[in-house]
Design a protein around this motif. Sequence first.
Motif, PDB file in Angstrom:
ATOM      1  N   LYS A 453       0.845  -1.187   0.000  1.00 50.64           N
ATOM      2  CA  LYS A 453       0.000   0.000   0.000  1.00 50.64           C
ATOM      3  C   LYS A 453       0.882   1.239   0.000  1.00 50.64           C
ATOM      4  O   LYS A 453       2.058   1.172   0.370  1.00 50.64           O
ATOM      5  N   THR A 454       0.307   2.337  -0.394  1.00 51.18           N
ATOM      6  CA  THR A 454       1.062   3.584  -0.380  1.00 51.18           C
ATOM      7  C   THR A 454       0.116   4.730  -0.054  1.00 51.18           C
ATOM      8  O   THR A 454      -1.073   4.676  -0.378  1.00 51.18           O
ATOM      9  N   TRP A 455       0.653   5.761   0.581  1.00 52.00           N
ATOM     10  CA  TRP A 455      -0.136   6.932   0.974  1.00 52.00           C
ATOM     11  C   TRP A 455       0.216   8.176   0.173  1.00 52.00           C
ATOM     12  O   TRP A 455      -0.652   8.879  -0.296  1.00 52.00           O
ATOM     13  N   ALA A 456       1.521   8.438   0.081  1.00 54.28           N
ATOM     14  CA  ALA A 456       1.984   9.726  -0.435  1.00 54.28           C
ATOM     15  C   ALA A 456       1.320  10.054  -1.765  1.00 54.28           C
ATOM     16  O   ALA A 456       1.219   9.211  -2.660  1.00 54.28           O
ATOM     17  N   ILE A 457       0.849  11.286  -1.882  1.00 51.88           N
ATOM     18  CA  ILE A 457       0.133  11.722  -3.075  1.00 51.88           C
ATOM     19  C   ILE A 457       0.472  13.186  -3.317  1.00 51.88           C
ATOM     20  O   ILE A 457       0.834  13.919  -2.390  1.00 51.88           O
ATOM     21  N   GLU A 458       0.386  13.605  -4.561  1.00 49.32           N
ATOM     22  CA  GLU A 458       0.657  14.995  -4.911  1.00 49.32           C
ATOM     23  C   GLU A 458      -0.653  15.768  -4.985  1.00 49.32           C
ATOM     24  O   GLU A 458      -1.644  15.279  -5.530  1.00 49.32           O
ATOM     25  N   ASP A 459      -0.629  16.980  -4.432  1.00 54.16           N
ATOM     26  CA  ASP A 459      -1.828  17.816  -4.480  1.00 54.16           C
ATOM     27  C   ASP A 459      -1.925  18.521  -5.825  1.00 54.16           C
ATOM     28  O   ASP A 459      -1.172  18.219  -6.763  1.00 54.16           O
ATOM     29  N   SER A 460      -2.836  19.460  -5.929  1.00 53.76           N
ATOM     30  CA  SER A 460      -3.109  20.111  -7.217  1.00 53.76           C
ATOM     31  C   SER A 460      -1.936  20.931  -7.734  1.00 53.76           C
ATOM     32  O   SER A 460      -1.839  21.159  -8.943  1.00 53.76           O
ATOM     33  N   VAL A 461      -1.024  21.372  -6.834  1.00 56.94           N
ATOM     34  CA  VAL A 461       0.120  22.176  -7.271  1.00 56.94           C
ATOM     35  C   VAL A 461       1.391  21.344  -7.387  1.00 56.94           C
ATOM     36  O   VAL A 461       2.460  21.884  -7.646  1.00 56.94           O
ATOM     37  N   GLY A 462       1.297  20.019  -7.180  1.00 56.26           N
ATOM     38  CA  GLY A 462       2.449  19.157  -7.346  1.00 56.26           C
ATOM     39  C   GLY A 462       3.263  18.916  -6.099  1.00 56.26           C
ATOM     40  O   GLY A 462       4.312  18.266  -6.160  1.00 56.26           O
ATOM     41  N   THR A 463       2.808  19.393  -4.938  1.00 58.15           N
ATOM     42  CA  THR A 463       3.523  19.174  -3.681  1.00 58.15           C
ATOM     43  C   THR A 463       3.153  17.808  -3.120  1.00 58.15           C
ATOM     44  O   THR A 463       1.978  17.454  -3.043  1.00 58.15           O
ATOM     45  N   THR A 464       4.168  17.041  -2.730  1.00 58.47           N
ATOM     46  CA  THR A 464       3.926  15.712  -2.183  1.00 58.47           C
ATOM     47  C   THR A 464       3.401  15.820  -0.761  1.00 58.47           C
ATOM     48  O   THR A 464       4.004  16.466   0.096  1.00 58.47           O
ATOM     49  N   VAL A 465       2.259  15.207  -0.514  1.00 51.43           N
ATOM     50  CA  VAL A 465       1.609  15.217   0.800  1.00 51.43           C
ATOM     51  C   VAL A 465       1.803  13.836   1.419  1.00 51.43           C
ATOM     52  O   VAL A 465       1.560  12.818   0.764  1.00 51.43           O
ATOM     53  N   THR A 466       2.233  13.799   2.676  1.00 51.82           N
ATOM     54  CA  THR A 466       2.570  12.534   3.320  1.00 51.82           C
ATOM     55  C   THR A 466       1.750  12.227   4.557  1.00 51.82           C
ATOM     56  O   THR A 466       1.753  11.089   5.011  1.00 51.82           O
ATOM     57  N   GLU A 467       1.078  13.220   5.154  1.00 48.02           N
ATOM     58  CA  GLU A 467       0.291  12.966   6.349  1.00 48.02           C
ATOM     59  C   GLU A 467      -1.116  12.538   5.966  1.00 48.02           C
ATOM     60  O   GLU A 467      -1.733  13.097   5.059  1.00 48.02           O
ATOM     61  N   LYS A 576       1.899   8.585  -7.068  1.00 49.28           N
ATOM     62  CA  LYS A 576       1.673   9.890  -6.456  1.00 49.28           C
ATOM     63  C   LYS A 576       0.720  10.764  -7.264  1.00 49.28           C
ATOM     64  O   LYS A 576       0.410  11.875  -6.843  1.00 49.28           O
ATOM     65  N   LYS A 577       0.271  10.286  -8.411  1.00 45.96           N
ATOM     66  CA  LYS A 577      -0.636  11.049  -9.263  1.00 45.96           C
ATOM     67  C   LYS A 577      -2.063  10.533  -9.075  1.00 45.96           C
ATOM     68  O   LYS A 577      -2.331   9.343  -9.266  1.00 45.96           O
ATOM     69  N   CYS A 578      -2.962  11.427  -8.715  1.00 51.84           N
ATOM     70  CA  CYS A 578      -4.363  11.025  -8.543  1.00 51.84           C
ATOM     71  C   CYS A 578      -4.967  10.513  -9.839  1.00 51.84           C
ATOM     72  O   CYS A 578      -5.838   9.632  -9.823  1.00 51.84           O
ATOM     73  N   ASN A 579      -4.508  11.043 -10.975  1.00 60.18           N
ATOM     74  CA  ASN A 579      -5.060  10.618 -12.258  1.00 60.18           C
ATOM     75  C   ASN A 579      -4.715   9.185 -12.603  1.00 60.18           C
ATOM     76  O   ASN A 579      -5.347   8.600 -13.495  1.00 60.18           O
ATOM     77  N   ASN A 580      -3.710   8.623 -11.932  1.00 62.01           N
ATOM     78  CA  ASN A 580      -3.300   7.249 -12.205  1.00 62.01           C
ATOM     79  C   ASN A 580      -4.081   6.234 -11.372  1.00 62.01           C
ATOM     80  O   ASN A 580      -3.705   5.066 -11.326  1.00 62.01           O
TER      81      ASN A 580
END
Length: 1021
Positions: A453-467, A576-580
């Motif tokens: 499983k994985t959590w880290a994802i990028e927000d709309s501006v490309g910043t990696t969010v980890t919490e 890390k891409k929501c579109n994926n």
Amino acid sequence: MHKDNVRPPSDPRSDRRPGLSGAEGVKWVTGHQDASNQASYGKNATGNRNVNLRREHRIGTWNVRGLLGVGKLHILERELERCKLTITGISETHWKDSGHFDSGKHTFYFSGNDKSSFSGVAIAIPKSWKNSVLGYHPINDRIISIKLSASPTPLNVIQIYAPTSSAKDEEIEDFYCQLESSVANIPKRELVLIIGDFNAKVGNTTMDTGIRDIVGNYGHGVRNPRGERLIEFAADNNMAIMNTMFKHHPRRQYTWTSPDGNYRNQIDYILVRSRWRSSITNTHTMPGADCHSDHQLLIGNLRLKLQRPRQVKTSRRMEVKDPKSLATSIEGRHVAWRADYGSDSSNSMWIAAKKYIEDAVVESQPKSSVAKRQHWMTEDTWHLVEDRRKLKASGASITELNARSAIIQTACRRDRNNHLGKICDELEQHSDNYQTKDLHDKVRYITRQFKPKTWAIEDSVGTTVTEIKDIVNVWKEYCKSLFFSNGVPSFTCSPRQILDREPNIMRDEVRAAIKHLKCNKAMGCDEIPIEVFKAMGESGVDVLFTICNKIWETGIWPDDWSQSIFIPLHKKGSTKKCNNYRLISLISHASKVMLHIINTRLSAYLSRQIAPEQAGFVKGRGTREQILILRQIIEKAREFNSTLYICFVDFRKAFDTVIWAQLWRILAEMGVPPHLIVLLRRLYESGTAAVRVDGTLSENFKTEAGVRQGCILSPLLFNTYTEYIMRIVLEEWDRGISVGGRVINNLRYADDTTLLAQTKEDMENLLTRLETTSLKFGLSINREKTKMMIVDRAEQIRTNVQSIANCEVVQSYIYLGSTISSTGGCSDEIRRRCAITRSAVERLRKIWRDRRVTKKTKVRLMKCLVFPIFLYGAETWSLRLQDRRKIDALEMWCWRRLLKIPWTAFRTNLSILKELHIKDRLSSTVQLRILKFFGHISRNENSMERLVVQGQVEGRRARGRSPTRWTDLIKKATESTMVQCTRNASNRQKWKHIAKRAVLERVCDPPNIFSCTSSAQPRPL
């Protein structure tokens, strides 16, 4: 020990791990001949301070030198449990990729390289504390950070594995730059621990009085340049190196032993921000801990209060094990429910019904103790592991420990093989008893591939969010933007629309809907599966009948019935891409009963509106019909020298961008009663949604566009929506390709739209009309993924055109999972299917190699798990002799793999077929499927497939013999004309007999005999 036996002092020339000084039995590492200046165990160099933090936790770091060995992960877990560690950093895991997973009693968060398994770091915490994890960030294969909820401040732990002494200085600097960047991203008020293998020697620190806030008085050995770089890093980031703060026996200080046992050094460290160093009460190694590594486990006592874990709602699936007890438990509650809530709102009725159903299920469950899951490693192997640990703690030599480790590895492999053998024995039993579900479960268990499983994802501006809290918010905002629509109209309906109701719902409709729904499906927010309603019998029918009619009268849905829970599932590309990701939606099973009833009534109005060009979600039609139609059109266009332009249109998120206002208007124009439209509008416009990521649920939000995912109504509504769009596009458009007197200009399967034209100008105009009209209804075309294909037998146009209407021109395209080629024929598709089938055979190699599984079961698994992959779309193939030989060669390759026959062995194909008792060849199965499919489409007189197969395209045939056509296979196999084949196919039993006889006679054809009895090895594909 005699003085002559004392080893020489540390070698300062060593760049990483200098030699051991002192007697061999004492294992000194300080570089001095005595240890008189060292305090006894446990003395705190910084003095005792009153710390307000409440509880003491053990943290540790350990270089395990790889976790890929059989059983090593389980040995490590047992050591962590024995040492009572709360947080453990692990270096050199040798794991690829990044993510997290549960194993035993621990949860592992790891970070590795995508391509190689050289380094790798991880952090392990007990499962009981995993809900305290606020987030983690796998930076690279040498650095991972994790954040836990603690008091008075969050705890950040960074596990590292620094480059070794053989690395270049540039690599060292890159590592420290990334580490400094990670520390800089953490708020300064939060507690930060950096632990791991730094591959650096701080050395003796007694003279470093100027940096006493960074290092203590008890450093060891001789400092090297990497140690100076570590001290520089600690000074720049206000960190304290805690290993040098406490006095211990040398055996509790060194963290690494050289392979020959002559050198021991301190190269693993625990660093903490200086303002929090009083929270570290002690640091030392544990020589008694063992996982077959040359590093010692380094632990530190951290005085900290971990806050209560975040609440993650987890509940076991409701199971009805005693239906009689459930019926008895429900009977009294159901009568009381009807008396108390029979006249309330639908939401109140459902809340009360859900409560009494949950209580009844819990009350009816028989008390049963949960059996402890038996580990695959036997007690004898665990005794060997314990003996090696005791041997290591007693000071045994490296050679003796390595010998014992080899014995343990052999025992682990034996236990693992025995475990797989037991599973294969169970698999054999399931096969003999025709327990297909259990059989496939065992096969999946054996052949499953690890995917963390994985959590880290990028927000709309490309910043990696980890919490995790921020992650669910990112997903929430992504879904809101995905289902956003400008100017959503508010719900307004006249009293007449409510009063002019359709006939009320009948009990038989509810009963039929409950029976129709499938079991073992994921539950919605109410967590009541359909199996419970089926077990309730007439009580369940009565509950849903009452609530459904209340909704039917008022148009108001219960909150649980209108809520959706989105689960993101990774498809391909970066994680890390929501579109994926693909979003699946979970809805209440009880609501599906009402939706099934509405869908049945809607079908009476909308099914006849769907054009024959649409095959998606249409009863009696599927992908093979559309594939056959397109193949036949291409085949006939090439036969009659007719140029054909094909456009494979790709819409962006078609199901998620449907405009509701347009949908209600379309339904009204299609003749749907206003009462049904009111019910649908209330369901959509009052509905809410939430996103769930690893058990954490986001806040509810409103969706404003798109059809509901997972809803029974969505396929029919979407087909109606796209049908209305195509009607506008094709208004006053009569151009296309004429087949059998009918003009065909489009083929559709749900949102997969294919346009057909005979000139370039027509194709451009048709695509422009489709794009313009679709935009008015919220659907946009993705020009990058939209492809063009030119069918031109003379090849006068195709070679000169690279793009049409800004869409790439391709020679082949995967349409509905099958390869469509502009040159006609199916050779490319057969070659692709052969490659996919070989891959599937390789994934099952554990089963083929196991001798406990009989040949009979292996053959059955090959036929039910592997061959269906190859046979997808085989009904549409135009087979040539060369293609048949490829199929026979693939089949023999599969049987040889099953029997583990090497390519060098001289075995005839005929002997292999006799050994496995194979009577039906794979190529014969393809031929039989073609004949049966022809009979299927021939019996449907008004079908589009029959029209295309039997019709002709305008034009003239080219000179010479035409390539093998699909109908030629039918005529040759049955030795009759097409008219006779069609007449015979009208009688199902007669055609079935003809097809089987034709395939049986083909077994004796010379080409097939050649492929069956050849003593040579199968021809490679």
